[in-house]
Motif scaffolding. Sequence first.
Motif, PDB file in Angstrom:
ATOM      1  N   THR A   1      93.285  62.060  26.492  1.00 40.27           N
ATOM      2  CA  THR A   1      92.265  61.617  27.438  1.00 40.27           C
ATOM      3  C   THR A   1      92.721  60.300  28.044  1.00 40.27           C
TER       4      THR A   1
ATOM      5  N   THR B   1      97.200  60.547  32.651  1.00 41.19           N
ATOM      6  CA  THR B   1      97.244  61.751  31.825  1.00 41.19           C
ATOM      7  C   THR B   1      97.247  62.992  32.714  1.00 41.19           C
TER       8      THR B   1
ATOM      9  N   ASP C   1      91.673  69.086  29.495  1.00 36.88           N
ATOM     10  CA  ASP C   1      91.008  68.673  30.738  1.00 36.88           C
ATOM     11  C   ASP C   1      91.985  68.360  31.848  1.00 36.88           C
ATOM     12  N   ASN C   2      93.065  67.670  31.479  1.00 40.06           N
ATOM     13  CA  ASN C   2      94.019  67.276  32.509  1.00 40.06           C
ATOM     14  C   ASN C   2      94.572  68.483  33.237  1.00 40.06           C
TER      15      ASN C   2
ATOM     16  N   THR D   1      93.163  67.384  24.497  1.00 39.50           N
ATOM     17  CA  THR D   1      92.288  68.027  25.470  1.00 39.50           C
ATOM     18  C   THR D   1      93.083  68.782  26.521  1.00 39.50           C
TER      19      THR D   1
END
Lengths: 272, 437, 312
Positions: free
Chosen positions: A34, A238, A53-54, A51
Amino acid sequence: MKQRPNVLAGALTPIWLLFMIIPVYVVTIGSFATPQSFRQGGPLSWPAVLTLDNYQTILTGKFPGYMLNTLVIALLTVGLNLLLALPATYAVVRGRSNGTRRIFRVILLGLAIPSQTVLIPLFWIIRSLGLYDSIWAIVLPQAAFGVPMTVLIVSSGMRSIVNELYDAMIVDGASVTQRFFRLALPLSKSPIATVSIFHFLGAWNSFLFPLIFTHSPGTTVMTVGLYNFIGAYDVDYTALFAAVILSATPLLLMYLFARRWLLAGLMGMSGR
Amino acid sequence: MTTRKMIASGIALAMTAAMMLSACSPQESSAPSTDATGDTCDPNLELVLWRPGDVSATPIKNAIERFNQTSQCGTVLFEEVPSDTIDEKLRMTLGTDQGPDMFVSHGGAHLWEQASDPKTIYQPASTEVADSFWPWAERLTTLDGVNYGIPSSGTEPIMLFYNKKILEENGLQPPKTYDDLLAAVDVLSKTDKIPIVICNQAWVLLMLWEWLVDRIGGEQLWESCVQGEWKSCWENPAMLEATQKIVELKAHGAFADNWASVDYGAGGSEPLMTTGKGAFYLMGSWGYTSMLTADPDYVKENIGFIKMPEVTGGTGNPTNVIGNPTRSVIITNKAKLSLAQEFTKELTSDQFVKDAITGGQVPTNKNAVDFANLSETPEFTEFLLKTIGEANYFTQSWDVGVTSLGSTVEPEMERVLLGEITAEEFVAAALTMDPNA
Amino acid sequence: MSNLVAALTSARKKARAGRSRQAALGPSVMWALPAVVVYALFALIPILVVVVISFMDWDGVRPPKFVGLANWANLPNIAFLGGSVQIMLILLVCSILVQLPIGLLMGVWAAGPQRNRAVFCTIFFLPMVLSGVAISIVWRQIMDANFGIPGQFSAIFGGNGNVLGSMEGAIMVLLAIGAWGSAPFFGLIFQGAAKGIPQMLYDAAAIDGAGRFRRFFSITLPQLKATIVMAVIFMVVGGLTGFETIMIVTEGGPARKTLTTPLLMYYTAFRDYHLGTGSVIAVLLILAAGGIAVLFAKYSGFDKMESDLEGM
């Protein structure tokens, strides 16, 4: 005969290995971190939370479009390059006139002309042809600049086809064109493959031409996409790392499968 | 590969090529109207707007969406062009088919330089729309009495950010004058904290000069530099004094030894503030929004902000502000002028102002103060409104107005801070770097 | 009827004979024409145009103004040109000294019979799939003074992690990035070349009692001479013209200490919009790169077209 262990290699290899791996580690691990943990702990830290998410951010943004642009441009560049350079190589290797000899010298000279030095006039030419911000603004100069390399490498392989083979075909009544498609090209498959991969790599990772000759999302390539990332005030490192990984993945896959060709062809490239 | 295969793939290649070529033709279809003011209403009309896509673009992107939904006479397309390259692309395409119909600019000298004939290429802004904004926000887009830009962005003055905790721990108050700051530096340099955070971007170092030159020499001094009085401007003792004060700060240990390896922003200078390693940070208001995204809780609790300190004995007005007054929409397409002007009305709407305020910006609309209570950081918004409300003058960031500074004066500033040249040598070098010579 | 057939047959025979006479002559210049045309348009003509622009004063916006030799007469005064040449040469020589041995050692080792080579090889050649842009961005982050490697391992990096902030440090980082990104490429080339060295040479030497080092210096290196020359040409031309990495990692800083001549050319033309002066610098670089490449090409005899295998 038993080989004594190579102490030097044994000592240097781990050091070089570490040196090689650290940036790869940073990018890979960073892409799963993150932004907060990356900022707090720095590039080398192992993220507290992993994660995806990136990757999600990047894949739902404009980046896949950039990837497609990069692929199309790379393929067109290699295609055009081969279309132009292979017949030229044949002429240079098998041509009997003074013209072809002179052409080879001129083409060789081209290896000495680096694309960066002609950015200014190229820009003017591209604009005058009305090609600014089109895919061709990148493909045409890139293919053109790659022609000398193709001629150099493929000629080095093509010239090892001994005269007797051509003579045999001539006796059979084969035309120049037929000799090209049935003898010269097939026997040069290896250097052609090598140089194609080489140019594909170069076009995939090219940066300056796309930077200067294009700007809209429809023509932006991944390298410029990455660069734009860091130009912004608020850089999400990230996410950037995730983009870097994505930009390299296709090449990595290619590399793992095409290495054999690369190595075989490079023998010709070394001038032997 | 057989001959037939090669021919087939050759044809395929050529066909693909032709498709690509036609799909990527840069020629735009011209508007159906031949009327000079483009009064024909054509729903297929499209205006292309160029702007960097950073976080401050959200209000105008939303405005574009709203406009497109309700407009009968055409739409606007937002094309993101990175701030690093937008100036160059504009230069190369303004006035040609490949240029935009509108673009967003900081205004100032480079706005006039990047078009071969600004008065013809840029279209006058609608005076009716322009009235909704503070006049000082339109100063930089006005040439010979005609205003070409409609403000579309938050105002971004430079201010001094400070870490409340560090100051408290060391018994310090936010500095009102240079001497206060120097005294604070003396105290902090004995701790392990960095008194003043700077980084390897020359434009950040530039802010030190912008601040001190304004406070010591007044706002007209730099204006004279820009207006063609470069030599007399740099020979003014204020320039030397400002530089000497910066050298003094350095000598007192204000800056970290390794500042030249620290990057700007989220990758370098900001974490120094948000992890409590740095005490002071001279930066534009966007720095606050940026730090807020990194660590909202820490920033809201610990990061304070005050006006740039005054210099006792200086002639500069302490309410003067330096930074980016605003970014304005400049229209470049005469044929689609009325559609473009229609769009700019959207920038005066209440919703636009609300979007800006909730996004942490303070737009230059006259009625912005009415919406201040919507801000998520009300203290900061109040401060911004107060600062620009009472400002005597708003000087544009030096390097935004004079873009060549990056290659000329700025590297010399780096050398001053690296300790390689003296203040006198710096001024002597700057004297030779007239951008208009 | 048979006369017609006979006539047609003899005509066809004559045509074929004519064609095969023609055919025996080999491909004509026409085969190379498309390549030459495109190449001329995008590579050769631009060189002429660069020379032309070097005689102009142009800011990219207003029409160019012809100023004759003014830009060239101003050559000694072009800001930072001399310094940039110095930096460029330093970086060039150091890069060769770093990348050539590494590439050689990597390539020769990879060409050998060691076990586990495949795994190592994959890692060693990994940088080749990354773009220069990506590599530069990542390295720049890694070298941040406070949160990057220098910050966290300050003992090795001299106290305050100020690596990119000094000239020596910045040059070291650029050399490291160059080695990281480019040595694998040269390693691959040398690997290919080394594989082609006939084993019998090594066997003969081994029988004569030559050790590993002796074999390397007396057999491997001489056999790789042509490849080494080619690699050095690559590096020299690259050093004279490449600036992508420097542009992203240091932007020529700190305070212009890593500003090489090609980067200066780029900034002069595309950031400060002095395209005339930028063209002057470009012409100088073309002459330098071209001159060196031509010299080396002549020396190593790339002109010859006969097969290497004839007479083997």
